[in-house]
Each structure stands twice: as structure tokens, then as C-alpha cells.
Design a protein around this motif. Structure first.
Motif, PDB file in Angstrom:
ATOM      1  N   ARG A  30       4.737  -6.104  -3.507  1.00 39.42           N
ATOM      2  CA  ARG A  30       5.388  -6.137  -4.398  1.00 39.42           C
ATOM      3  C   ARG A  30       5.293  -7.471  -5.205  1.00 39.42           C
ATOM      4  NH1 ARG A  30      12.148  -6.256  -3.137  1.00 39.42           N
ATOM      5  NH2 ARG A  30      11.314  -3.880  -2.989  1.00 39.42           N
ATOM      6  N   GLN A  35      15.118 -10.490 -11.394  1.00 35.47           N
ATOM      7  CA  GLN A  35      15.351  -9.128 -12.053  1.00 35.47           C
ATOM      8  C   GLN A  35      16.344  -9.005 -13.470  1.00 35.47           C
ATOM      9  OE1 GLN A  35      17.508  -8.569  -8.933  1.00 35.47           O
ATOM     10  NE2 GLN A  35      15.980  -9.621  -7.948  1.00 35.47           N
ATOM     11  N   GLY A  58      10.269  -3.614   0.550  1.00 35.66           N
ATOM     12  CA  GLY A  58      11.083  -3.396  -0.328  1.00 35.66           C
ATOM     13  C   GLY A  58      10.772  -1.477   0.116  1.00 35.66           C
ATOM     14  N   THR A 102      10.668  -6.557 -13.426  1.00 31.28           N
ATOM     15  CA  THR A 102      11.367  -5.660 -12.330  1.00 31.28           C
ATOM     16  C   THR A 102      12.147  -5.361 -11.623  1.00 31.28           C
ATOM     17  OG1 THR A 102      10.060  -5.947 -10.394  1.00 31.28           O
ATOM     18  CG2 THR A 102       8.505  -5.048 -12.512  1.00 31.28           C
ATOM     19  N   ARG A 105      11.560  -3.651  -7.908  1.00 30.98           N
ATOM     20  CA  ARG A 105      11.618  -2.885  -7.883  1.00 30.98           C
ATOM     21  C   ARG A 105      10.436  -2.045  -7.583  1.00 30.98           C
ATOM     22  NH1 ARG A 105      15.968  -3.034 -10.682  1.00 30.98           N
ATOM     23  NH2 ARG A 105      17.678  -2.420 -10.363  1.00 30.98           N
ATOM     24  N   SER A 106       9.463  -3.001  -8.145  1.00 27.68           N
ATOM     25  CA  SER A 106       7.892  -2.626  -7.633  1.00 27.68           C
ATOM     26  C   SER A 106       7.052  -2.659  -6.433  1.00 27.68           C
ATOM     27  CB  SER A 106       7.191  -2.946  -8.825  1.00 27.68           C
ATOM     28  OG  SER A 106       6.835  -4.562  -8.695  1.00 27.68           O
ATOM     29  N   THR A 107       6.297  -1.604  -5.870  1.00 25.12           N
ATOM     30  CA  THR A 107       5.823  -1.819  -5.200  1.00 25.12           C
ATOM     31  C   THR A 107       4.493  -1.995  -5.391  1.00 25.12           C
ATOM     32  OG1 THR A 107       4.003   0.499  -5.651  1.00 25.12           O
ATOM     33  CG2 THR A 107       6.362   0.257  -4.530  1.00 25.12           C
ATOM     34  N   PHE A 138       4.643   1.830  -9.232  1.00 18.21           N
ATOM     35  CA  PHE A 138       6.588   1.946  -8.581  1.00 18.21           C
ATOM     36  C   PHE A 138       6.454   3.270  -7.765  1.00 18.21           C
ATOM     37  CE2 PHE A 138       6.295  -0.778 -12.623  1.00 18.21           C
ATOM     38  CZ  PHE A 138       7.963  -1.110 -12.344  1.00 18.21           C
ATOM     39  N   ASP A 142      11.444   5.339 -10.661  1.00 14.72           N
ATOM     40  CA  ASP A 142      11.182   3.879 -10.527  1.00 14.72           C
ATOM     41  C   ASP A 142      10.286   3.222 -12.510  1.00 14.72           C
ATOM     42  OD1 ASP A 142      13.397   3.248  -8.343  1.00 14.72           O
ATOM     43  OD2 ASP A 142      11.704   1.964  -7.260  1.00 14.72           O
ATOM     44  N   TYR A 146      12.151   1.411 -15.290  1.00 11.59           N
ATOM     45  CA  TYR A 146      11.405   0.246 -15.859  1.00 11.59           C
ATOM     46  C   TYR A 146      11.493   0.824 -17.262  1.00 11.59           C
ATOM     47  CZ  TYR A 146       8.331  -3.370 -16.727  1.00 11.59           C
ATOM     48  OH  TYR A 146       7.682  -4.682 -17.425  1.00 11.59           O
TER      49      TYR A 146
END
Length: 249
Positions: A30, A35, A58, A102, A105-107, A138, A142, A146
Motif C-alpha cells: 500500500r 482518503q 490492509g 485511493t 484501498r490499494s494493495t 487492488f 476495489d 476506485y
């Protein structure tokens, strides 16, 4: 464009952009803690040669690798400089707020910057423009979520102030571009390098493309207060798709 040498250039047409499979890859988790339209993303530590990001906490314990081949790579006749890594927070454009963040929320996330020229430019010329590109990974739905959030955020931002000028924002879907795509055009009063006004307007463009679980954001800007060339948008989008496909398929 700024200066007589830039104004009188004639573009010869953009050759098909190629995405090279460069040696090496970047392992990233991430890298964007923004936000969405409310909070700025945390900067990602990078080296001069390889994009990277801090470990994720996450939802997955498996590190995600974003290869260099996932990024746009220009052919020699357009390449002005070798792409170099940059921080994701610096690469992502900011309009009314943090529309392209993001929200954590991104990996994985990584970013690179390159400069480009036109085929007829002599070697001593300054670059024609810059590409700041971010690639996100993602999980689940997700990536599609996005794109939906970005579309909504951009649609709600019709203009914003910048250095005493008003920048207008227009967006449209990119048909037949990856799984889905969006083109955002920013138009502002033209200025000289020192910020003084001059006749006309200048543009920059942001291309957002999704392929499977990967998303890229490509910010195309003219060099030193000049305008980008909107005719390049489709070519850059196609190159971005090829980069994502080389990684996602």
C-alpha cells in the motif's frame, strides 16, 4: 506553448507507443494512504531507480509486485529522458482536493516520471512535456470502485483556483480503453515561465485506465508552463493499456 521555438514546431504525428518489458520489477504494497477527496495521500519512499512502497497492513499479507513493464515506455524517437521513480503523492494530480487518492484501498502503488519530445525535435531542445504516472494494484472489486469514486469526484470539481488563475475541469469516458477509462482535461489561462499572463489557454490531461485489478493514472503536462498536445491522449492511453495488460494478463 512557451517561446517562439515551441510555438512554431510542427508535430509529425505520434508513432505507435511501445511498452517495453524492462528488466527488473518493483515490489510494492500500500503506497497511497490518501482518503479520496478529503485527505492527502502519504508519500511513498522511493529510490532513484526503482519504485517501492511500505508494507501493507490492509487485508493481505502477500506483497504485490508491480513490474516496470506495467508503466508506459516511449519509443526512442519520443523519449527525452530515462524514466525515474518518484513518490506517489507527488505524481498524483490534485484538483479541488485529492480526487485520485485511493483512500488506502490499494494493495500496491508505484510511480514514475519521464519526459518526452516530438520526433522532429533536435537533441538540444528542452522536453516537449512530462508524464507523471502512477500504477495501483487492488483486490476484489476495489479497482472498479476506485474508478467510480474518481469519476464522481472529478464531476463535482468543475473548476479550481491555481496560482491566481481559474482552472476548468472537463472529463469524458474513454471508449474501448482497457476495461474502462477516463480522460480529464484541465484548461487554464496561458502564462509565461515567470507566471506573467500571455494570450490564449494551456491544457494538461489526466488519463485513468483500469485493466483487471490494476489502475494507472497518467498526468501529461507541457514543459514549463506550456500546453500539452491533446492529440497525444489516445496514444498515451493505448500505451498505458499495453503496460497494464503485460502485468495483469
Amino acid at each position: 506553448m512557451n517561446g517562439p521555438d515551441r510555438r512554431h514546431r510542427r508535430l509529425l504525428g505520434l508513432p505507435l507507443l511501445a511498452t517495453a518489458l524492462l528488466a527488473g520489477a518493483c515490489t510494492a504494497d500500500r503506497g497511497d494512504q490518501g482518503q479520496g477527496a478529503t485527505t492527502a495521500p502519504t508519500s511513498v519512499p522511493t529510490t532513484a531507480a526503482t519504485p517501492s512502497a511500505s508494507p501493507t497492513t490492509g487485508g493481505t499479507d502477500t506483497a504485490v509486485t508491480i513490474p516496470k513493464s506495467a508503466f508506459v515506455d516511449l519509443p526512442p524517437e519520443l523519449r527525452k529522458s530515462t524514466p525515474r521513480s518518484m513518490q506517489v503523492a507527488d505524481a498524483l494530480p490534485k484538483l479541488c482536493a485529492e480526487e485520485f487518492a485511493t483512500g488506502g484501498r490499494s494493495t500496491a502503488a508505484a510511480a514514475m516520471m519521464s519526459t518526452y519530445k516530438t520526433p522532429e525535435d533536435p537533441p538540444e531542445n528542452v522536453p516537449f512535456g512530462t508524464l507523471n504516472q502512477t500504477v495501483f494494484a487492488f483486490a476484489g472489486t476495489d479497482a472498479a470502485d476506485y474508478l467510480r469514486r474518481v469519476r464522481e469526484a472529478v464531476e463535482s470539481c468543475r473548476s479550481f483556483p491555481d496560482a491566481g488563475n481559474t482552472v476548468t475541469v472537463r472529463s469524458r469516458p474513454l471508449a474501448d480503453t482497457g476495461d474502462e477509462g477516463l480522460l480529464v482535461t484541465l484548461t487554464r489561462p496561458a502564462t509565461n515561465i515567470d507566471g506573467s499572463p500571455r494570450e490564449g489557454t494551456a491544457t494538461s490531461q489526466i488519463t485513468v485506465v483500469r485493466v483487471a485489478d490494476g489502475v494507472t493514472v497518467v498526468h501529461d503536462q507541457g514543459w514549463e508552463a506550456s500546453s500539452n498536445n491533446p492529440d497525444f491522449a489516445d496514444d498515451f492511453a493505448d500505451a498505458a493499456v499495453r503496460g497494464l495488460k503485460s502485468w495483469q494478463t
